[in-house]
Design a protein around this motif. Structure first.
Motif, short mmCIF file in Angstrom:
data_model
loop_
_atom_site.label_atom_id
_atom_site.label_comp_id
_atom_site.label_asym_id
_atom_site.label_seq_id
_atom_site.Cartn_x
_atom_site.Cartn_y
_atom_site.Cartn_z
N HIS A 34 0.85 -1.19 0.00
CA HIS A 34 0.00 0.00 0.00
C HIS A 34 0.88 1.24 0.00
O HIS A 34 2.00 1.23 0.53
CB HIS A 34 -0.92 -0.01 1.23
CG HIS A 34 -1.97 1.05 1.17
ND1 HIS A 34 -1.81 2.27 1.77
CD2 HIS A 34 -3.18 1.07 0.55
CE1 HIS A 34 -2.88 3.00 1.54
NE2 HIS A 34 -3.73 2.29 0.80
N ILE A 35 0.38 2.33 -0.58
CA ILE A 35 1.17 3.56 -0.70
C ILE A 35 1.65 4.06 0.66
O ILE A 35 2.73 4.64 0.78
CB ILE A 35 0.37 4.64 -1.46
CG1 ILE A 35 1.27 5.80 -1.86
CG2 ILE A 35 -0.84 5.09 -0.65
CD1 ILE A 35 0.64 6.74 -2.87
N SER A 36 0.89 3.78 1.72
CA SER A 36 1.29 4.21 3.06
C SER A 36 2.44 3.37 3.62
O SER A 36 3.03 3.74 4.63
CB SER A 36 0.10 4.15 4.02
OG SER A 36 -0.35 2.81 4.16
N GLU A 37 2.76 2.24 2.97
CA GLU A 37 3.82 1.36 3.44
C GLU A 37 5.08 1.43 2.59
O GLU A 37 5.96 0.59 2.69
CB GLU A 37 3.31 -0.10 3.47
CG GLU A 37 2.20 -0.34 4.48
CD GLU A 37 2.66 -0.21 5.91
OE1 GLU A 37 3.85 -0.42 6.19
OE2 GLU A 37 1.82 0.10 6.77
N VAL A 38 5.17 2.45 1.71
CA VAL A 38 6.32 2.57 0.82
C VAL A 38 7.49 3.26 1.52
O VAL A 38 8.63 2.83 1.42
CB VAL A 38 5.94 3.31 -0.48
CG1 VAL A 38 7.16 3.63 -1.31
CG2 VAL A 38 4.95 2.48 -1.28
N ALA A 39 7.22 4.36 2.21
CA ALA A 39 8.29 5.14 2.84
C ALA A 39 7.81 5.67 4.19
O ALA A 39 6.61 5.69 4.47
CB ALA A 39 8.70 6.29 1.94
N ASP A 40 8.77 6.13 5.01
CA ASP A 40 8.44 6.67 6.33
C ASP A 40 7.69 7.99 6.24
O ASP A 40 6.91 8.32 7.12
CB ASP A 40 9.70 6.86 7.16
CG ASP A 40 10.30 5.53 7.58
OD1 ASP A 40 9.53 4.56 7.74
OD2 ASP A 40 11.53 5.46 7.74
N PHE A 115 -2.97 6.20 12.43
CA PHE A 115 -3.23 7.62 12.25
C PHE A 115 -2.62 8.12 10.96
O PHE A 115 -3.24 8.85 10.20
CB PHE A 115 -2.68 8.42 13.43
CG PHE A 115 -2.74 9.91 13.21
CD1 PHE A 115 -1.59 10.62 12.89
CD2 PHE A 115 -3.94 10.60 13.30
CE1 PHE A 115 -1.65 11.98 12.66
CE2 PHE A 115 -4.00 11.95 13.07
CZ PHE A 115 -2.84 12.65 12.75
N GLU A 116 -1.38 7.69 10.68
CA GLU A 116 -0.71 8.11 9.44
C GLU A 116 -1.47 7.63 8.22
O GLU A 116 -1.64 8.38 7.26
CB GLU A 116 0.73 7.59 9.40
CG GLU A 116 1.64 8.28 10.39
CD GLU A 116 3.01 7.63 10.46
OE1 GLU A 116 3.80 8.08 11.30
OE2 GLU A 116 3.27 6.70 9.70
N SER A 117 -1.94 6.40 8.25
CA SER A 117 -2.68 5.89 7.10
C SER A 117 -4.01 6.61 6.96
O SER A 117 -4.45 6.92 5.85
CB SER A 117 -2.88 4.39 7.20
OG SER A 117 -3.65 4.06 8.32
N LYS A 118 -4.66 6.91 8.11
CA LYS A 118 -5.90 7.67 8.04
C LYS A 118 -5.65 9.08 7.50
O LYS A 118 -6.43 9.59 6.70
CB LYS A 118 -6.54 7.78 9.43
CG LYS A 118 -7.17 6.50 9.90
CD LYS A 118 -7.76 6.68 11.29
CE LYS A 118 -8.34 5.40 11.82
NZ LYS A 118 -8.88 5.56 13.17
N LEU A 123 -6.07 13.13 3.27
CA LEU A 123 -5.47 14.12 2.36
C LEU A 123 -5.82 13.81 0.91
O LEU A 123 -6.14 14.70 0.14
CB LEU A 123 -3.95 14.16 2.54
CG LEU A 123 -3.45 14.82 3.81
CD1 LEU A 123 -1.95 14.64 3.95
CD2 LEU A 123 -3.80 16.29 3.82
N LYS A 124 -5.77 12.55 0.53
CA LYS A 124 -6.09 12.16 -0.84
C LYS A 124 -7.56 12.47 -1.14
O LYS A 124 -7.88 13.07 -2.16
CB LYS A 124 -5.80 10.68 -1.05
CG LYS A 124 -6.06 10.23 -2.48
CD LYS A 124 -5.88 8.74 -2.60
CE LYS A 124 -6.18 8.25 -4.00
NZ LYS A 124 -7.46 8.64 -4.52
N ASP A 125 -8.45 12.04 -0.25
CA ASP A 125 -9.88 12.32 -0.45
C ASP A 125 -10.15 13.81 -0.51
O ASP A 125 -10.93 14.28 -1.34
CB ASP A 125 -10.72 11.69 0.67
CG ASP A 125 -10.73 10.18 0.63
OD1 ASP A 125 -10.36 9.62 -0.43
OD2 ASP A 125 -11.11 9.57 1.64
N SER A 126 -9.50 14.55 0.35
CA SER A 126 -9.69 15.99 0.40
C SER A 126 -9.24 16.64 -0.91
O SER A 126 -9.94 17.51 -1.46
CB SER A 126 -8.91 16.58 1.58
OG SER A 126 -9.06 17.97 1.62
N GLU A 127 -8.08 16.25 -1.41
CA GLU A 127 -7.59 16.81 -2.68
C GLU A 127 -8.52 16.46 -3.83
O GLU A 127 -8.80 17.30 -4.68
CB GLU A 127 -6.18 16.29 -2.98
CG GLU A 127 -5.12 16.88 -2.09
CD GLU A 127 -3.76 16.24 -2.31
OE1 GLU A 127 -2.82 16.64 -1.61
OE2 GLU A 127 -3.63 15.35 -3.17
#
Length: 149
Positions: A34-40, A115-118, A123-127
C-alpha cells in the motif's frame, strides 16, 4: 518456503497503481504494498519512489484468507535498522512524564501507523473533492457568462 507474516522477502515490482504497488514474490505469488507502506514520510506519488521492474525487499504484514498478501517496504527497512529504538520517533515518547513499559510503546506505534494511514487517506480524499469542486464551479461560471451575451 511458505509466505508467513513477519518474513522478509525479495520481490520485483510488477505494477503500480495510485494506491500502491504490486510485487511478485518468490513462488510466483503477488502481494500489494500500500502507498502508506512505501516510505516513512508521506508519499503523494508512488512513481517518485518505485518503478516497474525494481527489486525491493518487503516484509509480509498480513495474509488474508482469500489469498491477498499485504506487504511493507518501510517495515522491512525498519527491521534492518535495529540500532535505534522503535519508539524514538513517536510523538508521545517526546512528551515529558514517566516512560511506560515496552508493551505500551508498541501499542502507541500501532496507533501512530493507523493515524498516518488515516491522514494519508484523508489528504487524498480531500484533494480529490477540492479538485472536483473547483472544476464544477469553474464550469458553472464560464457557462452562465457565455449564455447571457
Amino acid at each position: 518456503m511458505s509466505i508467513e507474516v513477519g518474513s522478509k522477502l525479495q520481490g520485483k515490482v510488477t505494477g503500480i497503481t495510485n494506491f500502491g504497488a504490486f510485487v511478485e514474490l518468490p513462488e510466483g505469488s503477488t502481494g500489494l504494498v500500500h502507498i502508506s507502506e512505501v516510505a516513512d514520510n508521506y508519499v503523494k506519488d508512488i512513481n517518485d519512489h518505485l518503478k516497474v521492474g525494481d527489486e525491493v525487499e518487503v516484509k509480509v504484514i498480513n495474509v488474508e484468507k482469500d489469498g491477498k498478501i499485504g506487504l511493507s517496504i518501510k517495515k522491512a527497512k525498519e527491521g534492518s535498522e535495529q540500532t535505534k529504538p522503535q519508539h524514538s520517533y513517536s510523538p508521545r515518547s517526546r512528551q515529558g512524564g514517566p516512560r511506560q513499559g515496552r508493551t505500551n510503546d508498541n501499542r502507541n506505534n500501532s496507533r501512530a501507523e493507523s493515524f498516518e494511514s488515516k491522514m494519508a487517506r484523508f489528504l487524498k480524499d480531500s484533494e480529490d473533492r477540492l479538485s472536483s469542486l473547483k472544476r464544477h464551479t469553474e464550469s458553472k461560471r464560464g457557462g452562465r457568462g457565455a449564455r447571457r451575451g
